[in-house]
Design a protein around this motif. Structure first.
Motif, PDB file in Angstrom:
ATOM      1  N   LEU A   1       5.245   1.911  -1.913  1.00  0.00           N
ATOM      2  CA  LEU A   1       6.132   2.963  -1.416  1.00  0.00           C
ATOM      3  C   LEU A   1       7.070   2.474  -0.324  1.00  0.00           C
ATOM      4  O   LEU A   1       8.151   3.047  -0.137  1.00  0.00           O
ATOM      5  N   THR A   2       6.670   1.444   0.395  1.00  0.00           N
ATOM      6  CA  THR A   2       7.477   0.987   1.536  1.00  0.00           C
ATOM      7  C   THR A   2       8.096  -0.384   1.322  1.00  0.00           C
ATOM      8  O   THR A   2       8.728  -0.927   2.227  1.00  0.00           O
ATOM      9  N   TRP A   3       7.937  -0.955   0.125  1.00  0.00           N
ATOM     10  CA  TRP A   3       8.444  -2.304  -0.146  1.00  0.00           C
ATOM     11  C   TRP A   3       9.975  -2.283  -0.157  1.00  0.00           C
ATOM     12  O   TRP A   3      10.587  -1.562  -0.929  1.00  0.00           O
ATOM     13  N   GLN A   4      10.585  -3.056   0.721  1.00  0.00           N
ATOM     14  CA  GLN A   4      12.037  -3.041   0.817  1.00  0.00           C
ATOM     15  C   GLN A   4      12.545  -4.277   1.547  1.00  0.00           C
ATOM     16  O   GLN A   4      11.785  -4.991   2.196  1.00  0.00           O
ATOM     17  N   GLN A   5      13.847  -4.501   1.438  1.00  0.00           N
ATOM     18  CA  GLN A   5      14.511  -5.567   2.168  1.00  0.00           C
ATOM     19  C   GLN A   5      14.615  -5.142   3.627  1.00  0.00           C
ATOM     20  O   GLN A   5      15.223  -4.109   3.943  1.00  0.00           O
TER      21      GLN A   5
ATOM     22  N   ASN B   1       6.171  -1.876   4.918  1.00  0.00           N
ATOM     23  CA  ASN B   1       6.090  -1.358   6.279  1.00  0.00           C
ATOM     24  C   ASN B   1       4.639  -1.462   6.737  1.00  0.00           C
ATOM     25  O   ASN B   1       3.788  -0.672   6.333  1.00  0.00           O
ATOM     26  N   SER B   2       4.352  -2.459   7.564  1.00  0.00           N
ATOM     27  CA  SER B   2       2.959  -2.727   7.934  1.00  0.00           C
ATOM     28  C   SER B   2       2.352  -1.615   8.787  1.00  0.00           C
ATOM     29  O   SER B   2       1.134  -1.458   8.823  1.00  0.00           O
ATOM     30  N   ARG B   3       3.188  -0.821   9.478  1.00  0.00           N
ATOM     31  CA  ARG B   3       2.645   0.327  10.220  1.00  0.00           C
ATOM     32  C   ARG B   3       2.044   1.339   9.255  1.00  0.00           C
ATOM     33  O   ARG B   3       0.954   1.866   9.480  1.00  0.00           O
ATOM     34  N   VAL B   4       2.775   1.629   8.172  1.00  0.00           N
ATOM     35  CA  VAL B   4       2.290   2.577   7.174  1.00  0.00           C
ATOM     36  C   VAL B   4       1.040   2.035   6.486  1.00  0.00           C
ATOM     37  O   VAL B   4       0.062   2.759   6.266  1.00  0.00           O
ATOM     38  N   VAL B   5       1.063   0.747   6.150  1.00  0.00           N
ATOM     39  CA  VAL B   5      -0.087   0.149   5.463  1.00  0.00           C
ATOM     40  C   VAL B   5      -1.303   0.122   6.389  1.00  0.00           C
ATOM     41  O   VAL B   5      -2.433   0.350   5.951  1.00  0.00           O
ATOM     42  N   PHE B   6      -1.092  -0.120   7.676  1.00  0.00           N
ATOM     43  CA  PHE B   6      -2.203  -0.090   8.629  1.00  0.00           C
ATOM     44  C   PHE B   6      -2.789   1.319   8.723  1.00  0.00           C
ATOM     45  O   PHE B   6      -4.014   1.493   8.766  1.00  0.00           O
ATOM     46  N   ALA B   7      -1.929   2.325   8.745  1.00  0.00           N
ATOM     47  CA  ALA B   7      -2.423   3.711   8.758  1.00  0.00           C
ATOM     48  C   ALA B   7      -3.213   4.008   7.488  1.00  0.00           C
ATOM     49  O   ALA B   7      -4.229   4.720   7.532  1.00  0.00           O
TER      50      ALA B   7
ATOM     51  N   PHE C   1       4.348   8.907   8.383  1.00  0.00           N
ATOM     52  CA  PHE C   1       3.147   9.723   8.165  1.00  0.00           C
ATOM     53  C   PHE C   1       3.103  10.244   6.732  1.00  0.00           C
ATOM     54  O   PHE C   1       2.075  10.163   6.047  1.00  0.00           O
ATOM     55  N   LEU C   2       4.235  10.770   6.246  1.00  0.00           N
ATOM     56  CA  LEU C   2       4.287  11.307   4.880  1.00  0.00           C
ATOM     57  C   LEU C   2       4.062  10.212   3.845  1.00  0.00           C
ATOM     58  O   LEU C   2       3.397  10.440   2.828  1.00  0.00           O
ATOM     59  N   LEU C   3       4.600   9.031   4.085  1.00  0.00           N
ATOM     60  CA  LEU C   3       4.407   7.919   3.147  1.00  0.00           C
ATOM     61  C   LEU C   3       2.937   7.515   3.076  1.00  0.00           C
ATOM     62  O   LEU C   3       2.407   7.260   1.991  1.00  0.00           O
ATOM     63  N   ALA C   4       2.281   7.467   4.223  1.00  0.00           N
ATOM     64  CA  ALA C   4       0.860   7.117   4.232  1.00  0.00           C
ATOM     65  C   ALA C   4       0.032   8.180   3.510  1.00  0.00           C
ATOM     66  O   ALA C   4      -0.909   7.856   2.768  1.00  0.00           O
ATOM     67  N   CYS C   5       0.384   9.452   3.705  1.00  0.00           N
ATOM     68  CA  CYS C   5      -0.339  10.525   3.023  1.00  0.00           C
ATOM     69  C   CYS C   5      -0.095  10.493   1.519  1.00  0.00           C
ATOM     70  O   CYS C   5      -1.016  10.735   0.722  1.00  0.00           O
ATOM     71  N   GLU C   6       1.127  10.195   1.118  1.00  0.00           N
ATOM     72  CA  GLU C   6       1.411  10.070  -0.313  1.00  0.00           C
ATOM     73  C   GLU C   6       0.614   8.914  -0.915  1.00  0.00           C
ATOM     74  O   GLU C   6       0.081   9.018  -2.031  1.00  0.00           O
ATOM     75  N   ALA C   7       0.529   7.811  -0.187  1.00  0.00           N
ATOM     76  CA  ALA C   7      -0.261   6.675  -0.667  1.00  0.00           C
ATOM     77  C   ALA C   7      -1.721   7.071  -0.845  1.00  0.00           C
ATOM     78  O   ALA C   7      -2.377   6.665  -1.816  1.00  0.00           O
TER      79      ALA C   7
ATOM     80  N   GLN D   1       4.327  17.670  -1.938  1.00  0.00           N
ATOM     81  CA  GLN D   1       4.070  18.053  -0.550  1.00  0.00           C
ATOM     82  C   GLN D   1       5.003  17.336   0.417  1.00  0.00           C
ATOM     83  O   GLN D   1       5.437  17.918   1.420  1.00  0.00           O
ATOM     84  N   ALA D   2       5.344  16.083   0.120  1.00  0.00           N
ATOM     85  CA  ALA D   2       6.192  15.321   1.039  1.00  0.00           C
ATOM     86  C   ALA D   2       7.566  15.986   1.190  1.00  0.00           C
ATOM     87  O   ALA D   2       8.070  16.136   2.312  1.00  0.00           O
TER      88      ALA D   2
END
Length: 219
Positions: free
Chosen positions: A85-89, A99-105, A192-198, A213-214
């Motif tokens: 979901l967060t993989w990007q340039q 996005n390692s913050r999202v992955v850590f969450a 937060f929404l990305l982590a919840c979607e994951a 929901q997002a």
């Protein structure tokens, strides 16, 4: 074999927390952070470095919500979805990263399930709040940046209510927006929404399920 030997000889205890965090952060930004966790577990390093995460493996969940049953298996799927979901340039000329913050969450969102009493399994009522001291302890030990800790805490505490968006009373909706800081920091709320979607899509058979929901929360 060398990694197992390093673990067995207790050498990991001598690693500076800053070094452990640097390598963890780098791994969580890769396309398959779940492989990092699997390899650490296979050589015994996960129990030594991230015991709160290691404790999730072998813990059952209700099959109607989690077809994969094992909480550790769920965690690996959530890490995959978070990276996707967060993989990007990141910047012009740099290589893509998650996005390692999202992955850590995502990594820490269910830590409370690792301390659920055995006599109530596979139910995990209240695991959100039970996980908060574990997230704080892990972040303090690894010297994780405050931005990582703060996002991990709100995902841990509020991910179930995020999933229940369409069932919540207006007052509860407002309370979640206030407690997650959505009205002050739109960037963190998006993470937060990305982590919840994951989390929602990190279940066997739900990899490509929609997560309306997002968009509801964004609106």
């Amino acid at each position: 074999d060398l990694m197992r030997q390093i673990v067995e000889e207790g050498e990991l205890a001598h690693l500076p927390a800053e070094r452990v965090w640097l390598e963890t952060d780098r791994a969580l930004a890769e396309r398959r952070p779940d492989v990092f966790i699997e390899v650490l577990r296979a050589c015994g390093a996960l129990a030594a470095l991230l015991p709160e995460v290691d404790a999730l493996f072998g813990v059952p969940q209700k099959v109607q919500h989690h077809p994969e049953v094992d909480t550790g298996a769920h965690l690996l799927l959530v890490l995959q979805r978070a990276a996707e979901l967060t993989w990007q340039q990141a910047d012009r000329g740099s290589r893509p990263r998650a996005n390692s913050r999202v992955v850590f969450a995502a990594l820490t969102h269910d830590l409370g399930k690792g301390v659920t009493p055995g006599d109530v399994l596979p139910s995990h009522r209240g695991h959100e709040r039970a996980g908060l001291p574990l997230v704080r302890s892990l972040c303090e030990r690894l010297k994780a940046p405050n931005t990582y800790r703060d996002l991990a805490l709100i995902v841990c505490e509020h991910h179930l209510n995020c999933h229940r968006a369409f069932e919540l009373r207006p007052a509860t909706v407002l309370r979640l927006l206030e407690q997650t800081g959505a009205l002050r920091d739109a960037t963190r709320f998006e993470e937060f929404l990305l982590a919840c979607e994951a989390d929602a899509r990190g279940r066997m058979g739900h990899e490509n399920s929609p997560y309306p929901q997002a968009d509801y929360w964004r609106e």
